[in-house]
Design a protein around this motif. Structure first.
Motif, PDB file in Angstrom:
ATOM      1  N   ALA A 260       0.849  -1.188   0.000  1.00 33.21           N
ATOM      2  CA  ALA A 260       0.000   0.000   0.000  1.00 33.21           C
ATOM      3  C   ALA A 260       0.884   1.237   0.000  1.00 33.21           C
ATOM      4  N   GLY A 261       1.936   1.164   0.798  1.00 31.96           N
ATOM      5  CA  GLY A 261       2.857   2.292   0.872  1.00 31.96           C
ATOM      6  C   GLY A 261       3.512   2.545  -0.469  1.00 31.96           C
ATOM      7  N   GLU A 262       3.863   1.468  -1.155  1.00 31.49           N
ATOM      8  CA  GLU A 262       4.492   1.598  -2.469  1.00 31.49           C
ATOM      9  C   GLU A 262       3.525   2.223  -3.467  1.00 31.49           C
ATOM     10  N   ARG A 263       2.268   1.775  -3.372  1.00 29.86           N
ATOM     11  CA  ARG A 263       1.269   2.315  -4.293  1.00 29.86           C
ATOM     12  C   ARG A 263       1.035   3.796  -3.997  1.00 29.86           C
ATOM     13  N   ASN A 264       0.998   4.112  -2.691  1.00 26.56           N
ATOM     14  CA  ASN A 264       0.780   5.502  -2.310  1.00 26.56           C
ATOM     15  C   ASN A 264       1.985   6.376  -2.610  1.00 26.56           C
ATOM     16  N   LEU A 265       3.132   5.732  -2.788  1.00 29.24           N
ATOM     17  CA  LEU A 265       4.355   6.487  -3.078  1.00 29.24           C
ATOM     18  C   LEU A 265       4.159   7.299  -4.356  1.00 29.24           C
ATOM     19  N   GLN A 266       3.493   6.687  -5.305  1.00 29.87           N
ATOM     20  CA  GLN A 266       3.217   7.361  -6.572  1.00 29.87           C
ATOM     21  C   GLN A 266       2.466   8.674  -6.318  1.00 29.87           C
ATOM     22  N   PHE A 267       1.424   8.561  -5.481  1.00 28.95           N
ATOM     23  CA  PHE A 267       0.607   9.725  -5.150  1.00 28.95           C
ATOM     24  C   PHE A 267       1.429  10.783  -4.408  1.00 28.95           C
ATOM     25  N   ALA A 268       2.220  10.315  -3.437  1.00 30.38           N
ATOM     26  CA  ALA A 268       3.039  11.238  -2.641  1.00 30.38           C
ATOM     27  C   ALA A 268       4.014  12.004  -3.529  1.00 30.38           C
ATOM     28  N   LEU A 269       4.645  11.295  -4.454  1.00 30.72           N
ATOM     29  CA  LEU A 269       5.617  11.947  -5.328  1.00 30.72           C
ATOM     30  C   LEU A 269       4.956  12.947  -6.275  1.00 30.72           C
ATOM     31  N   SER A 270       3.749  12.611  -6.736  1.00 30.74           N
ATOM     32  CA  SER A 270       3.074  13.555  -7.640  1.00 30.74           C
ATOM     33  C   SER A 270       2.602  14.781  -6.857  1.00 30.74           C
TER      34      SER A 270
END
Lengths: 204, 186
Positions: free
Chosen positions: A14-24
DNA sequence: GCTTTAAAAAGTAAAAT
DNA sequence: ATTTTACTTTTTAAAGC
């Protein structure tokens, strides 16, 4: 124990998936604040570290993303105030501040307090003030800091007052209102800091 | 030279106790003059004493928290008043409920201005928290005694988290000697 | 985590005068 | 432009969401 392992993998994914969102999100905020790409990279690496060390649990992704961006700007010597980052984040200032302190502590960032001089170039540029005013403002900051006036004071308010004073001394006057707008501090704060600085400088 | 220890002043004492009886806060709120009770907002009933000044938080379980007193004696006096008020309402209260001091907030003055920036570096950035953009005080956590100190540019400080008055004295001693060792108390 | 209570320190902010 | 009120930080217990 198998359940715990599965849960850990699940949260990690989940954290990895959310990483995308965090970086954007980091990119979006950095863009609207005109923060250089190199600083965004530092912020993203910091966010990854926070993720790896499980610092995001119990906190909002946006809050950590905003905090790491704030920290990266300070680390790279081009600080943005909490007011400024809060203006482009959907997390409020108070939460960004406490998340930043938590992340800085946990990642052992050992951040030094911001030197008010770091705000001088950007604020003066926005106010279209000359190099002469910038140099004068820096001089005021250095001299008054040596006299012990900086302890406990907000770097933005301190820089704003020095810039206001310098603009008067160099005959390029900007109103307290104009300076308070770019520095995101109140006129009352500029007035208070200005009075102490002028007195310490022996200018009357 | 004034010894910083002589400037120590207790500003607030927090203590907990219990009457050993469950309470119907709704009826206590009706009968107790000046009681504030809003269970939707907070489960405790607030009752303020005037002399000594303090605020007591009374819970359904019969447990009570007293805060705002300026000394441990005042805590006992305040709670004695609260116990008597409850007895007036025909509520059974144990003879001498145990009162435990949970936190003591103290202020003191080192007598000279402090360069918080230098102190932050001197004590070690990993051991302190100093974010003047968020709060003017430098936060210093001590291991022995286990208290938290807030140092200000004026040289004044706040010691909190201690459970006995001596904790603040020991803390001030340690802070003074540390700053002297670092040559930052001049 | 939050809610509430008290208190000091000193800075900043918002609102009132 | 100055003054008042309020919030920032730290600590701590309590019961409940």
């Amino acid at each position: 124990r198998l359940r715990k392992w599965q849960e850990r993998i699940r949260t990690k994914d989940a954290g990895e998936r959310n990483l995308q969102f965090a970086l954007s999100e980091t990119d979006r905020m950095a863009s609207s604040l005109a923060i250089p790409r190199s600083v965004r990279e530092v912020a993203c690496v910091m966010y990854r570290r926070a993720l790896d060390e499980d610092l995001i649990r119990g906190r909002s992704i946006e809050g950590v993303a905003t905090s790491t961006l704030y920290a990266a700007c300070r680390m790279e010597g081009i600080p943005r105030s909490l007011e400024e980052v809060a203006a482009v984040s959907r997390v409020e200032r108070k939460e960004i501040g406490r998340t930043y302190r938590y992340v800085a502590q946990e990642l052992g960032l050992e951040m030094e307090p911001v030197n008010p001089k770091k705000y001088v170039p950007r604020f003066c540029s926005e106010l279209e003030l000359s190099e002469e005013v910038q140099a004068k403002a820096n001089e005021i900051i250095d001299t008054t800091t040596e006299k012990g006036l900086l302890s406990g004071k907000s770097p933005t308010g301190y820089a704003a007052a020095a810039i206001y004073a310098a603009s008067l001394l160099c005959n390029e006057k900007k109103t307290q209102r104009e300076v308070s707008d770019v520095a995101q501090v109140t006129e009352v704060t500029i007035r208070n800091r200005y009075q102490e600085q002028i007195e310490a400088m022996g200018i009357h | 030279m004034t010894d910083p220890k002589d400037t120590i002043n207790i500003e607030n004492v927090v203590a907990s106790t219990g009457i050993g009886q469950e309470l119907d806060l709704q009826s206590v709120a009706m009968d107790l003059e000046g009681a504030d009770y809003d269970p939707e907002q907070f489960p405790g009933l607030v009752y303020r004493t005037q002399n000594p000044k303090s605020a007591a938080l009374i819970f359904r379980s019969g447990k009570i928290v007293c805060t705002g007193a300026k000394s441990t004696d005042d805590v006992h006096e305040s709670l004695r008043i609260v116990f008597d008020k409850l007895r007036e309402l025909q509520i059974q209260v144990n003879e001498d409920p145990e009162i435990v001091v949970q936190n003591i907030v103290t202020s003191a003055d080192l007598g000279r201005n402090l360069n918080l920036n230098a102190i932050a570096i001197g004590l070690g950035l990993e051991n302190i928290e100093y974010e003047p953009e968020q709060f003017p005080g430098l936060v210093y956590r001590l291991d022995e005694p286990e208290v938290v100190a807030l140092l200000f540019g004026s040289g004044k400080l706040v010691i909190t988290g201690g459970k006995k008055p001596e904790d603040a004295e020991h803390a001030v001693d340690k802070i003074v000697s540390r700053l002297e060792d670092l040559g930052l108390l001049e």
